[in-house]
Structure formats: C-alpha cells, structure tokens
Design an enzyme around this catalytic site. Structure first.
Site, PDB file in Angstrom:
ATOM      1  N   ASP A 174       0.823  -1.216   0.000  1.00 55.40           N
ATOM      2  CA  ASP A 174       0.000   0.000   0.000  1.00 55.40           C
ATOM      3  C   ASP A 174       0.858   1.267   0.000  1.00 55.40           C
ATOM      4  OD1 ASP A 174      -2.404   1.423   0.071  1.00 55.40           O
ATOM      5  OD2 ASP A 174      -3.295   0.000   1.461  1.00 55.40           O
ATOM      6  N   ASP A 237     -10.410   3.134  -3.197  1.00 52.67           N
ATOM      7  CA  ASP A 237     -11.038   1.945  -2.616  1.00 52.67           C
ATOM      8  C   ASP A 237     -12.486   1.782  -3.086  1.00 52.67           C
ATOM      9  OD1 ASP A 237      -8.670   1.840  -1.310  1.00 52.67           O
ATOM     10  OD2 ASP A 237      -9.517   1.714   0.702  1.00 52.67           O
TER      11      ASP A 237
HETATM   12  C1  GLA Z   1      -6.074   0.892   1.732  1.00 56.28           C
HETATM   13  C2  GLA Z   1      -6.288  -0.154   0.660  1.00 56.28           C
HETATM   14  C3  GLA Z   1      -7.358  -1.138   1.118  1.00 56.28           C
HETATM   15  C4  GLA Z   1      -6.922  -1.770   2.431  1.00 56.28           C
HETATM   16  C5  GLA Z   1      -6.654  -0.687   3.470  1.00 56.28           C
HETATM   17  C6  GLA Z   1      -6.040  -1.249   4.726  1.00 56.28           C
HETATM   18  O1  GLA Z   1      -7.208   1.698   1.895  1.00 56.28           O
HETATM   19  O2  GLA Z   1      -6.660   0.428  -0.561  1.00 56.28           O
HETATM   20  O3  GLA Z   1      -7.589  -2.130   0.140  1.00 56.28           O
HETATM   21  O4  GLA Z   1      -5.768  -2.536   2.208  1.00 56.28           O
HETATM   22  O5  GLA Z   1      -5.750   0.291   2.966  1.00 56.28           O
HETATM   23  O6  GLA Z   1      -5.771  -0.264   5.662  1.00 56.28           O
END
Ligand code: GLA
Length: 419
Positions: A174, A237
C-alpha cells in the site's frame, strides 16, 4: 505551375543527399529498436501473473477487527470445501492489521500475538497444506494505512526476506504515510528486494494516494506498474454500493491498454456477497471484473455464503473469460445513454461481450454491432450466454440485440460459425 516554369524543387544531387540522410536516419532508428529489443522492460521477472490472480482477501469484509488466524484458516478450509479453490481461487490474503505496532529488537516485523498467536509461518504452512497460497500486506511508508503497524519503507530487504522465510506467496503493498516520497522512490525498492528474497512472490501494487494527483499526470501506476509489479491499483477503494462499483469499473477501463499477461490493472477487490448490492448488481460487478481481466480477489465471508453468492463467484465460464491466455482487457466499445457494450478479444478467435444496462429502473434493448466489437461484416456467429449457460439456437450476423433489465447485464462469448 504546369509547363515550362522554373524548377523550384531540389537538384538531383541534393535529392540524392536527402535520400541518403533519410536512409541513415531509418537505419539509426532500426538500430535503436534492435538494441532495445533484447532488454526486459521489467525489473520484476518472477514469472507470476500470467493470468489475473484469483483468491480471497480479508479487508472488504473484516477490515482490521475480524482479521486473525482463525478466520484465515477457516477461509482456506472453506475455499477448498466449497470447490472455489479448485476453480482457481488459490491466494488467501491477509490484509492490514496483522502485525504488532512495533518491530522487534532486530527490526523485524512481528505478527500480532493476540490475533495471530501461532505466527505467519505456521499459517503459511497450514494454507500450503491445503494446496493454497498465502498473501500478506505491507505499505511503502512508515506505517500502513490503518496506522496500527509499521510500514516497510527503509526495511524493504529485511521485510521481503521475512516474508519469504515465512513462506508468503503474495504481497499487497500500500501507499499510506509515506513522507511524501514519490512512488517511484519507494515501489522499485520493494520490487528489487522481492527479487532478491529467494521466493517468487506475486507483487500487488496498491498505489492510490487518495489525493488524486496521479489522475492528472503521467505518474499513474498503470504507466509504470508493469516494470515493478504483477498488478497495480487503478482506482481508489471500492465500496459495497452500485455507484462505487460502477465508477470503479469506469476508472479502470481507461487504462485497458496497459494490461497484459504478467501485469494487470487492479480496480480493487470484489464486494460480491457483502450485502450492499442486489444480486443482479453483483452479477454486473463480477462480469465487468472478469472481462476487464481484473484480479478476482473475493472479499466476502466465504465460510457463510448464500447459494446465490456462490453461483456468481463459481461461474466457470465467466472465470474462463478472465483467465483467457490472450490476456486482453475489455474496452467499452459503445455507450448510448445508460446502455453500454464492453468487448474483448479472446484466444481462438473468440470475442467476449457484456451488454450492460446501467439504468436504475428501466429495461433497455441493447444492440451489439459487429462493427463495434471488431468482427468482420457478414460473420455468422454462435453465441454462448455465460449466465444462462446456454448456446443460443440462432446464429447472429452483423448484430445481436437483447432486452436487458435495469442494472443488469448479459454476457456472451461469440465464435464464428464457419470455424
Ligand atoms: C487501503 C487499501 C485497502 C486496504 C486498506 C487497509 O485503503 O486500498 O484495500 O488494504 O488500505 O488499511
């Protein structure tokens, strides 16, 4: 100026010189191509991702709170007992919040002693014993996105070695809390570290920095992801709503030409079965992810799945479109109001088509024309309906038209009748 006017063009000697210069330029160009061709475009040569990855991830359903070794183990069991594993869902991926807030005295990441009391190595052994693969999550920053565990920035080699020693097969990486360092100062480091770690680890770039800055410029991960990862997030997301899902599919579609075997656009994980959408909407979700060659990472609780969720996730024919060896991502080839046609070539001269009605309430008649989906005029086509599991009786020539219910789709594989 016809007839005896003064000649204004170059002299024969000058013309010969120009031809020579042009030939030299062409040769130089050809040489450049010749020199560059043998080089790999990619730092990451792990041989993984020849088809989009399939599996499960803890985040969309459990977020931080439910993430723990019991859920992961039971999920591995359920993937096998339901038959989903045999259909290709083989990665079992732990998302954020699996580690202790601090590294140990040696600087190593440590699994959370409450939620993963037996550690990641034991979990990997268990998952492997089921014929599955284990994925883990880290971040190209100082802390992960949920801010309860350290990120891997500055510890890339150490963490890659730890993951490899534990038997990890997949890393989702990430982009939070990164001190404003650019992605290209951070992602290649982990890519290099994974290459040195001594175990092939699928590298899933989750580089969506939430400021949307990359939407504007040339730094979008689709433009550089293939050099460093096996897939790259193209969107923010996803949420478990029709609006979020369909907007996510749209954002991902723009980058279609960057997808190819070994490197895929990733519009985020599936929400199918999480309860926020209707069944027909989940069918659209799964159809679009499949035809877009997106990673098929299940995000619901597969231990307690209603039959209708299973029937979507286990549709072999739709999965086969996703896993097709040609690896070409679909594009929207026509939009008329809320009616859309998405199409992608498949191996063996076949074509996948989704007829999508985005309208919230009204049915629509949607016509796919050969001209739009790239079939030669006059081709007689046999159509396999992938949701009805039925080859249609009539052949179609030049177009096919179907009534499609609101927020629903029809999905077909077409093949020429002459073959
Ligand atoms: C980000 C990612 C998600 C998840 C969260 C975890 O938002 O895009 O898919 O992994 O972090 O904190």
């Amino acid at each position: 100026m016809a007839g005896g006017g003064r000649r204004t063009g170059p002299s024969p000697a000058r013309l010969a010189l120009m031809v020579l210069l042009l030939a030299a330029a062409v040769a130089a160009e050809a040489k450049v191509v010749h020199v560059e061709e043998p080089h790999r475009r990619s730092m990451l040569a792990n041989g993984l991702g020849s088809a989009p990855p399939m599996g499960w991830n803890s985040w969309n359903h459990f977020q931080c709170d439910g993430n723990g070794e019991v859920v992961i183990r039971e999920t591995a069991d359920a993937l096998v007992s339901t038959g989903l594993a045999a259909l290709g869902y083989k990665y079992v991926n732990i998302d954020d919040c699996w580690a202790e807030p601090k590294r140990d005295a040696m600087g190593n990441l440590v699994a959370n002693t409450n939620t993963f009391p037996h550690g990641i190595k034991a979990l990997a052994d268990y998952v492997h014993s089921k014929g599955l693969k284990l994925g883990i999550y880290s971040d190209a920053g100082f802390q992960t996105c949920a801010k309860v565990q350290p990120g891997s920035l500055g510890h890339e080699e150490q963490d890659a070695k730890t993951f490899a020693a534990w038997g990890v097969d997949y890393l989702k990486y990430d982009n939070c809390n990164n001190g404003d360092l650019k992605p290209l100062e951070r992602y290649p480091e982990m890519s290099k570290a994974l290459m040195k770690a001594g175990r092939p680890i699928y590298f899933s770039l989750c580089e969506c920095d939430r400021s949307y800055s990359w939407f504007r410029g040339d730094m979008h991960p689709a433009r550089w992801g293939a050099a460093y990862g096996n897939s790259w997030r193209t969107t923010n997301d996803i949420a478990d709503t029709w609006e979020s899902m369909i907007a996510t599919a749209d954002q991902n579609e723009v980058w279609a030409e960057y997808a190819r075997p070994g490197g895929w656009n990733d519009p985020d994980m599936l929400e199918v079965g999480n309860g926020g959408m209707k069944n027909n909407e989940y069918v659209v979700h799964f159809s679009l992810w499949a035809i877009s060659k997106a990673p098929l990472i299940i995000g619901c609780d597969v231990r307690h799945m209603p039959q209708e969720t299973y029937d979507i996730l286990a549709n072999k024919e739709v999965i086969a479109v996703n896993q097709d060896p040609l690896g070409v991502q679909a594009k929207k080839v026509r939009m008329e109001g809320s009616s859309e046609i998405w199409a992608a070539p498949l191996s063996d001269y076949r074509t996948a088509v989704v007829l999508l009605n985005r309208h919230a309430t009204d049915e629509a008649t949607i016509t796919a024309r050969w001209d739009d989906i790239g079939l030669p005029a006059g081709t007689a086509v046999e159509a396999r309906d992938l949701w009805l599991h039925k080859t249609l009786d009539t052949a179609f020539t030049d177009k096919m038209a179907f009534d499609v219910a609101a927020r629903s789709c029809r999905m077909f594989v077409l093949k020429s009748r002459l073959r």
